[in-house]
Design an enzyme around this catalytic site. Structure first.
Site, PDB file in Angstrom:
ATOM      1  N   TYR A 252      34.640  13.397 -22.125  1.00 57.18           N
ATOM      2  CA  TYR A 252      34.661  12.199 -21.277  1.00 57.18           C
ATOM      3  C   TYR A 252      35.677  11.227 -21.861  1.00 57.18           C
ATOM      4  CZ  TYR A 252      30.143  14.468 -20.725  1.00 57.18           C
ATOM      5  OH  TYR A 252      29.156  15.409 -20.564  1.00 57.18           O
TER       6      TYR A 252
ATOM      7  N   ASP B 151       0.826  -1.216   0.000  1.00 54.06           N
ATOM      8  CA  ASP B 151       0.000   0.000   0.000  1.00 54.06           C
ATOM      9  C   ASP B 151       0.862   1.269   0.000  1.00 54.06           C
ATOM     10  OD1 ASP B 151       1.018  -0.439   2.475  1.00 54.06           O
ATOM     11  OD2 ASP B 151      -0.810   0.092   3.565  1.00 54.06           O
TER      12      ASP B 151
ATOM     13  N   ASP C 266      25.744  16.811 -11.467  1.00 55.75           N
ATOM     14  CA  ASP C 266      24.672  17.269 -12.357  1.00 55.75           C
ATOM     15  C   ASP C 266      23.397  17.189 -11.525  1.00 55.75           C
ATOM     16  OD1 ASP C 266      22.724  17.684 -14.264  1.00 55.75           O
ATOM     17  OD2 ASP C 266      23.604  16.335 -15.750  1.00 55.75           O
TER      18      ASP C 266
ATOM     19  N   ARG D 224      31.872  17.967 -17.453  1.00 54.73           N
ATOM     20  CA  ARG D 224      30.728  18.610 -18.119  1.00 54.73           C
ATOM     21  C   ARG D 224      30.428  19.905 -17.359  1.00 54.73           C
ATOM     22  NH1 ARG D 224      27.546  14.656 -18.313  1.00 54.73           N
ATOM     23  NH2 ARG D 224      26.109  14.895 -16.565  1.00 54.73           N
TER      24      ARG D 224
ATOM     25  N   HIS E 238      27.354  13.459 -26.765  1.00 56.05           N
ATOM     26  CA  HIS E 238      25.942  13.880 -26.655  1.00 56.05           C
ATOM     27  C   HIS E 238      25.772  15.263 -27.272  1.00 56.05           C
ATOM     28  CE1 HIS E 238      26.962  16.578 -23.284  1.00 56.05           C
ATOM     29  NE2 HIS E 238      27.664  15.584 -22.760  1.00 56.05           N
TER      30      HIS E 238
ATOM     31  N   GLU F 118      27.313  22.838 -17.276  1.00 56.06           N
ATOM     32  CA  GLU F 118      25.950  23.058 -17.788  1.00 56.06           C
ATOM     33  C   GLU F 118      25.293  24.246 -17.099  1.00 56.06           C
ATOM     34  OE1 GLU F 118      23.221  19.804 -16.856  1.00 56.06           O
ATOM     35  OE2 GLU F 118      21.862  20.475 -18.442  1.00 56.06           O
TER      36      GLU F 118
ATOM     37  N   ASP G 201      18.693  22.774 -14.142  1.00 61.66           N
ATOM     38  CA  ASP G 201      19.489  21.620 -14.587  1.00 61.66           C
ATOM     39  C   ASP G 201      20.926  22.105 -14.757  1.00 61.66           C
ATOM     40  OD1 ASP G 201      20.526  19.356 -15.737  1.00 61.66           O
ATOM     41  OD2 ASP G 201      19.391  19.509 -17.616  1.00 61.66           O
TER      42      ASP G 201
ATOM     43  N   HIS H 227      13.787  17.737 -19.469  1.00 64.09           N
ATOM     44  CA  HIS H 227      13.919  17.688 -20.931  1.00 64.09           C
ATOM     45  C   HIS H 227      12.553  18.146 -21.433  1.00 64.09           C
ATOM     46  CE1 HIS H 227      17.346  14.492 -20.611  1.00 64.09           C
ATOM     47  NE2 HIS H 227      17.693  15.685 -20.188  1.00 64.09           N
TER      48      HIS H 227
ATOM     49  N   HIS I 259      25.007   9.345 -17.370  1.00 60.59           N
ATOM     50  CA  HIS I 259      23.893   9.392 -16.426  1.00 60.59           C
ATOM     51  C   HIS I 259      24.170   8.472 -15.227  1.00 60.59           C
ATOM     52  CE1 HIS I 259      20.707  11.182 -19.386  1.00 60.59           C
ATOM     53  NE2 HIS I 259      21.569  12.067 -18.943  1.00 60.59           N
TER      54      HIS I 259
ATOM     55  N   GLU J  32      25.448  22.520 -22.364  1.00 58.50           N
ATOM     56  CA  GLU J  32      26.138  21.535 -21.527  1.00 58.50           C
ATOM     57  C   GLU J  32      27.120  20.652 -22.280  1.00 58.50           C
ATOM     58  OE1 GLU J  32      23.599  18.283 -20.161  1.00 58.50           O
ATOM     59  OE2 GLU J  32      21.851  19.365 -20.902  1.00 58.50           O
TER      60      GLU J  32
ATOM     61  N   HIS K  40      19.109  21.053 -24.577  1.00 61.77           N
ATOM     62  CA  HIS K  40      17.699  20.642 -24.661  1.00 61.77           C
ATOM     63  C   HIS K  40      16.876  21.768 -24.088  1.00 61.77           C
ATOM     64  CE1 HIS K  40      17.866  19.701 -20.308  1.00 61.77           C
ATOM     65  NE2 HIS K  40      19.008  19.073 -20.550  1.00 61.77           N
TER      66      HIS K  40
HETATM   67  N1  GLY Z   1      20.443  16.197 -16.093  1.00 65.97           N
HETATM   68  C1  GLY Z   1      20.143  15.650 -17.345  1.00 65.97           C
HETATM   69  C2  GLY Z   1      20.663  16.466 -18.423  1.00 65.97           C
HETATM   70  O1  GLY Z   1      21.574  17.245 -18.211  1.00 65.97           O
HETATM   71  O2  GLY Z   1      20.164  16.463 -19.518  1.00 65.97           O
HETATM   72 MN    MN Z   2      22.017  18.088 -16.336  1.00 63.67          MN
HETATM   73 MN    MN Z   3      20.644  18.975 -19.171  1.00 64.31          MN
END
Ligand code: GLY
Ligand code: MN
Ligand code: MN
Length: 440
Positions: free
Chosen positions: A389, A42, A261, A407, A351, A409, A272, A362, A244, A385, A355
């Protein structure tokens, strides 16, 4: 955003319905609440309202459905009934009267009436705005209602013959942030800045990653954030090369970098942010070279985050700086232009740079228009960002470069003029990072 913003929510509903009406077809729109997920027995997973429904209503209760008529502009809410016993366990519910009084419902029913009332609401409309595929149980309820409406065709009842994704209109609205949205995003950014500063000031060799995560979470909640906007990433040493990484359970050592992050959510809006800094406060020569290169790329990306540019151009600016820098450091060999064409940077920077950011980390909103990269416009918020790596096993570079992950960001509001970096208060030059580390 509390119910005191009810005018804001009714303005949003009206703007959405006017945009729907403008599309030329008579329409009915259905927005369900986010489902509740059972964790075990529950006990439920923490609940967060669906962003679309919250954007339109400010109503945070599960078990609800909003139905809006684009012609009459009426909003019908289906909500959980008041229930003395359940409210003792789980807290108060607004119920049918409460949503009429506080949330601008023109009509309201308890949720158990959905199967009976939804077919009546669908009748007479040509188009149904409903997002299929998010929740199969909800899809079943809506399609069943549609079928029941069709079954009354012999009686002269007409029914929706088109189902359209409301995101085509609503997500365009959400992509452009207005005054209240930006206010909440600035607050999320400010709290996130406090959390990153706390982490920088308190990180020491010998601590575990989860202790830093605890500092972040404590700071978020201590300043009124409802929750983190996503699972915090606290990766030290080679964990910083895992995009991630989520385990956050390693003991941090001297001579390592720590990549954090993490961002909080405030009034349903996300921050973010990523920062990378040395656990001991001092970079090695190789770490600093990589760090400075990522910072140079990030600043080039931010400079491109202006009206008329595009996420492709922001990414292109970062790729350009990173590729040239990797050649300069001897980590890539060749002509930068050719290396960029060949995507030779990808083993290091795999990457994209950006975004959309908003109620969802996102965030919604299309990335292309007419098959082309979409021009940036004032009111959009994006992340910038870039990262480099170098895996611990990556033997195409000398050993001293391996295991470094960086990174950086920030969250950028596009304006009519200069980019507005919402998270600029968080240190990121090597000197500022040193000062922040020594501040404890
Ligand atoms: N924290 C996820 C990203 O930077 O997209
Ligand atoms: Mn991030
Ligand atoms: Mn991000």
């Amino acid at each position: 955003m509390c119910t005191c913003h009810s005018e804001l929510f009714s303005k949003r509903r009206l703007a959405f319905l006017e945009a729907v009406a403008k599309s030329g077809e008579d329409a009915i729109c259905v927005f369900p609440a986010a489902p509740v997920f059972t964790r075990n027995n529950d006990v439920e997973h923490e609940y967060r309202q669906d962003s679309d429904l919250f954007y339109l209503t400010g109503f945070a209760e599960p078990g609800s459905v909003l139905v809006m008529d684009a012609k009459t502009k009426q909003s019908t809410y289906f909500v959980r009934p008041r229930d003395k016993d359940r409210e003792i366990w789980d807290g108060p519910r607004f119920g049918v009267d409460g949503v009429k009084e506080h949330f601008g419902a023109s009509e309201a029913f308890t949720i158990d009436k959905l199967a009976e009332e939804l077919p009546k609401l669908l009748a007479g409309h040509r188009r149904l705005y409903y997002r299929l595929g998010v929740s199969r149980p909800m899809d079943d309820k809506v399609l069943e209602a549609l079928d029941r409406t069709r079954a009354r065709g012999r009686l002269g009842v007409t029914w929706p013959v088109e189902i359209v994704d409301p995101g085509t209109i609503l997500h365009e609205m959400r992509l452009f942030k207005g005054g209240e949205d930006i206010e909440a995003m600035r607050k999320a950014a400010d709290i996130t800045a406090k959390a990153h500063l706390a982490a920088m000031g308190r990180t020491k060799p010998g601590m575990h990653e989860y202790q830093v995560e605890a500092l972040l979470l404590e700071t978020f909640r201590a300043h009124g954030s409802e929750r983190p906007a996503y699972g915090s990433i606290v990766g030290s040493g080679t964990n910083a090369t895992i995009l991630h990484y989520r385990a956050n359970n390693r003991k941090m050592g001297d001579g390592e970098l720590l990549l954090i992050d993490a961002g909080c959510e405030y009034d349903y809006y996300a921050a973010d942010v990523t920062r990378t800094f040395p656990v001991s406060g001092t970079f090695s020569k190789e770490q600093e070279a990589i760090y400075d290169l990522v910072l140079e790329a990030q600043e080039a990306g931010i400079a491109k985050s202006v009206k008329g540019s595009s996420l492709e151009q922001v990414h292109g600016a970062c790729v350009d700086v990173i590729t040239r820098g990797l050649v300069r450091l001897g980590l890539l060999q060749g002509e930068p232009e050719q290396l960029i064409k060949d995507e030779a940077y990808k083993p290091f920077f795999m990457h994209k740079t950006s975004h959309w950011l908003g109620m969802d980390v996102h965030d919604v909103g299309s990335y292309h228009t007419g098959g082309k990269a979409r021009p940036l416009e004032p009111g959009m918020v994006l992340t910038v960002e870039p990262g480099i790596y170098i895996g611990a096993e990556y033997d195409k570079v000398p050993a001293e470069w391996r295991g470094i992950g960086v990174r950086i960001e920030d969250d950028i509001l596009v304006t009519a003029g200069e980019p507005d970096n919402l998270t600029r208060a968080i240190p990121k030059t090597v000197d500022d990072l040193k000062r922040a580390h020594a501040a404890a």
